[in-house]
Design an enzyme around this catalytic site. Structure first.
Site, mmCIF file in Angstrom:
data_model
loop_
_atom_site.group_PDB
_atom_site.id
_atom_site.type_symbol
_atom_site.label_atom_id
_atom_site.label_comp_id
_atom_site.label_asym_id
_atom_site.label_seq_id
_atom_site.Cartn_x
_atom_site.Cartn_y
_atom_site.Cartn_z
ATOM 1 N N LYS A 126 -17.208 6.878 -10.841
ATOM 2 C CA LYS A 126 -15.787 7.234 -10.708
ATOM 3 C C LYS A 126 -15.229 7.767 -12.021
ATOM 4 C CE LYS A 126 -14.780 3.714 -7.192
ATOM 5 N NZ LYS A 126 -14.819 4.404 -5.900
ATOM 6 N N ASP B 279 -11.622 -6.335 -11.198
ATOM 7 C CA ASP B 279 -12.282 -5.156 -10.630
ATOM 8 C C ASP B 279 -11.655 -3.925 -11.295
ATOM 9 O OD1 ASP B 279 -12.941 -2.928 -9.156
ATOM 10 O OD2 ASP B 279 -12.426 -3.793 -7.207
ATOM 11 N N GLN C 179 -11.106 1.220 -10.309
ATOM 12 C CA GLN C 179 -10.073 2.241 -10.222
ATOM 13 C C GLN C 179 -9.264 2.358 -11.502
ATOM 14 O OE1 GLN C 179 -10.480 3.694 -7.090
ATOM 15 N NE2 GLN C 179 -9.595 5.269 -8.341
ATOM 16 N N CYS D 95 -11.927 1.170 2.416
ATOM 17 C CA CYS D 95 -12.585 -0.120 2.145
ATOM 18 C C CYS D 95 -11.552 -1.174 1.777
ATOM 19 C CB CYS D 95 -13.639 -0.009 1.061
ATOM 20 S SG CYS D 95 -14.970 1.099 1.493
ATOM 21 N N HIS E 43 -10.242 -4.201 -2.653
ATOM 22 C CA HIS E 43 -11.320 -3.416 -2.039
ATOM 23 C C HIS E 43 -12.307 -4.421 -1.432
ATOM 24 C CE1 HIS E 43 -14.934 -0.860 -2.004
ATOM 25 N NE2 HIS E 43 -14.150 0.184 -2.166
#
Lengths: 406, 149
Positions: free
Chosen positions: A221, A195, A198, A361, A118
């Site tokens: 999220k 990261d 997600q 993104c 991302h």
């Protein structure tokens, strides 16, 4: 409408005169009543500026802030002192880029990252590379969307000082081989920045078991309000890093010509924090706990499997990344031949179905895949088989609307 | 939302129409227009001589709305004076913003009036105006932005 859906007020209100079928959960999730109420209760009953007032209300606000930290730390299997509250994943990754990257990287060093990152886990590293003279080295996935062991071997070398990688790609939905990345990074003395934007909504993240150095995620999220997230950092690293933002509440003492900083993690939390959001994040974690990982994962995998099977049966559909439901985290990116994904999304919207269309993104990944954009359906706990079936039947209509046959 | 109003025959056909999708010989202006949030990306090329848009074409990629809009715009402005083109641009923006709905006035936009359905769809307005904004910037003499790291 089932009992779980009824807990989400937004899902009870028609959209375009139809029941809202919200399949853009990888962008942000809807919020349950328990989260909305926790935020409201904080502002109704406990609001003051934490770490400041000596009065009783100020103590309650400080407790709300620090108790939320304990809850979020436990969610990641981290110690509370290693847990920094941020606005979102981007801020967490920028903190690492500025306070670790700019401080400890130098010319000739290499930053290894996936082309699927991302922009949040890519642009900060471009800036670090520019400022320090370090070099960006990209991992490229195979045709199945996965990073091979050989690719990791080729790219993680003695020059690698930092590896930045998403645990789950927000486009491909596939899990990265984090254990393999960490093993190689350890062997060459590089730090690993994970990261989790997600992954955290869809699978248990244990930063200690993964042995990563930094991990960032966003609350919004995973059913929490927007504007709150967290960064985990190993204590030994955080203690040697300079602050990111400076100002109020991150200091021990300030004089005209000098300053000493607060202990970790407070030295990384300048200014008044989003305590209402933090309390909401704690409530969101409680909401997920009440469902349990087993139920969350079984449900999301079942929906993903149904959607992948359905898409495979529709002609003229391309799904990106290997269509293996067991290894997907609730994300399916696809295109309809001859149709731009924006048009696909608009046609679905007319049936009350919200999907994302665009580059997500992740423009370097789009370039790598040879596309400019794609559509993406992503699932959360409140989605149902009925949602998936409505999505599939709408996708089937797309080409007809665009004058491309039946 | 009425999909029929948005994806009408003129838009669907023009979204794939090849006649304006080309480079322009001896172009005097070339400018890229991008919608950063979605990735619609066109390059508009013009040959402007003595205040007249002699030729125009575009290349690029985007949704049916952005591509049809670019093609319909070129059909409309090619052969016109820069001054006339600017007036048409403002009329188009007025239509998309929902400020101009008078059918007689909108006739000046010829087939581009088929994009009127977008005026009720805030999410797609930027697709419809991309080419037109790019043309406006090109006529204003905007220079391409350099890529940087």
């Amino acid at each position: 409408m089932n009992e779980l859906q009824k807990q989400f007020p937004i899902l009870t209100v028609p959209e375009n005169g139809k029941r809202l079928i919200y399949l853009d959960n990888a962008a942000t999730t809807q919020k349950p009543l328990s989260v909305l109420k926790a935020v409201e209760d904080y502002y109704r009953q406990d609001n003051a500026n934490p770490h400041r007032g000596v009065y009783e209300l100020g103590v309650r606000a400080t407790d709300a802030h620090e108790n939320a930290r304990v809850a979020v730390a436990r969610f990641l299997h981290a110690a509370p002192e290693e847990l920094i509250f941020t606005q979102n994943t981007s801020e967490g990754l920028n903190l690492v880029a500025y306070s670790y990257g700019l401080e400890f990287l130098k010319a000739g060093d290499e930053i290894a990252l996936s082309v699927a990152e991302h922009h949040s886990n890519l642009v900060p590293w471009q800036r670090v590379a520019k400022a320090t003279g370090a070099k960006l080295v990209y991992f490229y996935p195979g045709p199945d969307g996965r990073l091979s062991e050989e690719e990791l071997d080729r790219k993680i070398t003695d020059r690698t000082r930092l590896v930045a990688i998403a645990q789950v790609s927000n486009v491909l939905g596939l899990e990265a081989p984090v254990a393999s990345v960490v093993r190689r990074a350890r062997a060459v003395g590089a730090v690993v920045v994970l990261d989790c934007a997600q992954s955290a909504p869809h699978l248990p993240v244990d930063v200690k078991a993964l042995d990563v150095d930094f991990a960032a995620f966003s609350g919004h999220k995973l059913y929490a309000p927007m504007g709150v997230g967290a960064l985990y950092g190993k204590k030994a690293l955080l203690e040697k890093m300079p602050p990111f933002l400076s100002g109020g509440d991150m200091i021990a003492s300030v004089h005209e010509q000098s300053v000493s900083y607060a202990e970790i993690p407070r030295c990384f939390e300048a200014g008044t924090r989003n305590v209402g959001g933090e309390v909401g994040l704690e409530a969101a974690i409680r909401f997920m706990d009440s469902l349990g990982w087993e139920q969350i994962q079984a449900h999301e995998k079942a929906l993903t499997a149904r959607a992948l099977k359905g898409l495979a049966a529709i002609p003229h559909i391309t799904v990106y990344g290997e269509p293996v439901p067991e290894e997907r985290c609730g994300v399916i990116s696809f295109n309809v031949d001859g149709v731009h994904p924006h048009d696909t999304a608009t046609i679905l919207d007319a049936s009350g179905i919200a999907v994302r269309a665009g580059h997500h993104c992740a423009q370097p990944l789009m370039e790598f895949l040879g596309i400019t954009a794609c559509a993406r359906a992503s699932f959360a706990v409140y989605n149902t088989e009925e949602d998936v079936d409505a999505f599939l039947s709408s996708v089937e209509q797309v080409r007809r609307w665009m004058g491309l046959g039946t | 939302m009425e999909l029929n109003a948005l994806y009408n025959q003129i838009i669907v056909e023009n979204s794939r129409a090849p006649q304006n999708r080309r480079k322009v010989e001896d172009a005097t202006i070339a400018l890229e227009g991008v919608n950063p949030s979605c990735g619609d990306d066109i390059v508009l090329e013009l040959r402007v001589k003595e205040g007249v848009i002699e030729d125009a074409g575009f290349t690029g990629d985007g949704c049916a709305i952005s591509q049809a809009s670019a093609s319909l715009m070129i059909d409309l402005v090619k052969g016109r004076t820069v001054e006339d083109a600017r007036e048409l641009l403002h009329l188009f923006f007025g239509m998309i913003k929902g400020e101009v709905a008078d059918e007689t006035r909108l006739e000046e936009l010829e087939d581009a009036v088929a994009l009127q359905g977008v005026s009720h769809m805030p999410a797609r307005v930027k697709c419809a105006v991309l080419a037109w904004h790019t043309l406006e910037e090109a006529l204003d003499g905007k220079q391409p932005q350099e890529l940087r790291l």
